[in-house]
Design a protein around this motif. Structure first.
Motif: not given
Length: 250
Positions: A53, A90, A94, A163
Motif C-alpha cells: 500500500s 475511501m 482513491r 488506506p
C-alpha cells in the motif's frame, strides 16, 4: 502465532510512522527540512515499511493540502460530511489520489510547491506487479508461520495498510472524540492517549495548528513521533523550523 503478531505490529507501526513523519509532516506540511540524501532514504524506507500500500509522498502531500484548504466542503478529498459511509469515502479518495498521482488533476501551484517528488521511484513502487508481489510475500509468510486460521484475516489489512490507517483518521476522527479547539471543520481528537495511531488521532489539535510538529497539546496528549523528530533534529538528519506558537495556526 507470536511471529505473525510481531510482524503485523511491525508493519502497522512502521507503515504508520513513515506516513505521519515523511508523507504528512514533511511532504504535506514542510514542518522540517532535510537533505536530498535523507529525502531519498525516507522515500525508499517508506516503500519497505508500507509494502503493497505504498503511497506516493507527492500525491499524498498534495491531497492532504487540499484537505486542509477545503476541510468538510465538497472540495475536500475525504469528508464524512459528503460521503454516505467510509467505503464510499475511501473510493472517492482513491480516485482523487490517482488523478493527482497520474497528473490528470489540475492542481493550483500553491498546493504542489516544495512537495518532494521522486516520480520514477513512485512509478516502480506503485506498479501493480510490485504491489502483487508484496501480497504474495505476506501470504507465503503466513503460510509458514500462521498456526491459527483466523490469523489469515490479517492479510487484507497488510494489503491496504496505508488506506486503512487513513480511513481511521479521515472518517472516525471527524465523527467521534473530543475537541480542544473550536475550528471551522468537524475534526476531533480521537483518543486522549494516542499510541495506537502515533499521534495522528490528535486531529483537532492538528487542524488548529497545521504546521506544528508536535500533535499533542494537553499535558496528557503524548505524540509518540515527536521525540523522533526532536532526536533527528539533534542528529542533523532533519532541520526543524522553529516558530512561535501562533505561527503554526491554520
Amino acid at each position: 502465532m507470536i511471529y505473525i503478531l510481531i510482524f503485523f505490529a511491525a508493519h502497522w507501526y512502521l507503515s504508520l510512522f513513515t506516513q505521519t513523519f515523511f508523507h504528512h509532516r514533511y511532504a504535506a506540511h514542510g514542518m522540517f527540512t532535510m537533505s536530498r540524501f535523507w529525502e531519498k532514504f525516507f522515500h525508499v524506507f517508506s516503500f519497505f515499511a508500507q509494502g503493497s500500500s505504498y503511497l506516493s509522498p507527492y500525491a499524498y502531500g498534495v491531497m492532504h493540502r487540499l484537505h486542509h484548504a477545503y476541510a468538510d466542503t465538497e472540495k475536500d478529498p475525504h469528508s464524512p460530511k459528503y460521503d454516505k459511509n467510509l467505503f464510499t469515502m475511501m473510493w472517492r479518495t482513491r480516485g482523487i489520489y490517482k488523478a493527482i498521482d497520474t497528473g490528470q488533476a489540475k492542481i493550483e501551484e500553491k498546493f504542489t510547491r516544495n512537495v518532494p517528488a521522486w516520480r520514477e521511484f513512485d512509478r516502480f513502487a506503485e506498479h501493480n506487479l510490485v504491489r502483487f508481489l508484496w501480497v504474495v510475500f505476506y501470504v507465503v509468510l503466513y503460510y509458514y508461520f500462521a498456526d491459527r486460521w483466523w490469523l489469515y484475516l490479517l492479510i487484507p489489512i497488510h494489503a491496504v495498510m496505508g488506506p486503512f490507517h487513513g480511513v481511521i483518521i479521515n472518517w472516525f476522527a471527524h465523527k467521534y472524540g473530543y475537541r480542544n479547539f473550536d475550528v471551522k471543520d468537524t475534526s476531533m481528537n480521537l483518543m486522549p492517549v494516542d499510541i495506537f495511531m502515533l499521534g495522528e488521532g490528535f486531529h483537532n489539535n492538528h487542524h488548529k495548528y497545521g504546521g506544528r510538529p508536535n500533535f499533542g497539546n494537553k499535558w496528557w496528549e503524548f505524540d509518540p513521533v515527536y521525540p523522533f523528530i526532536w532526536l533527528f533534529d539533534k542528529l542533523n538528519i532533519i532541520q526543524l523550523k522553529h516558530k512561535d506558537p501562533e505561527d503554526y495556526m491554520g
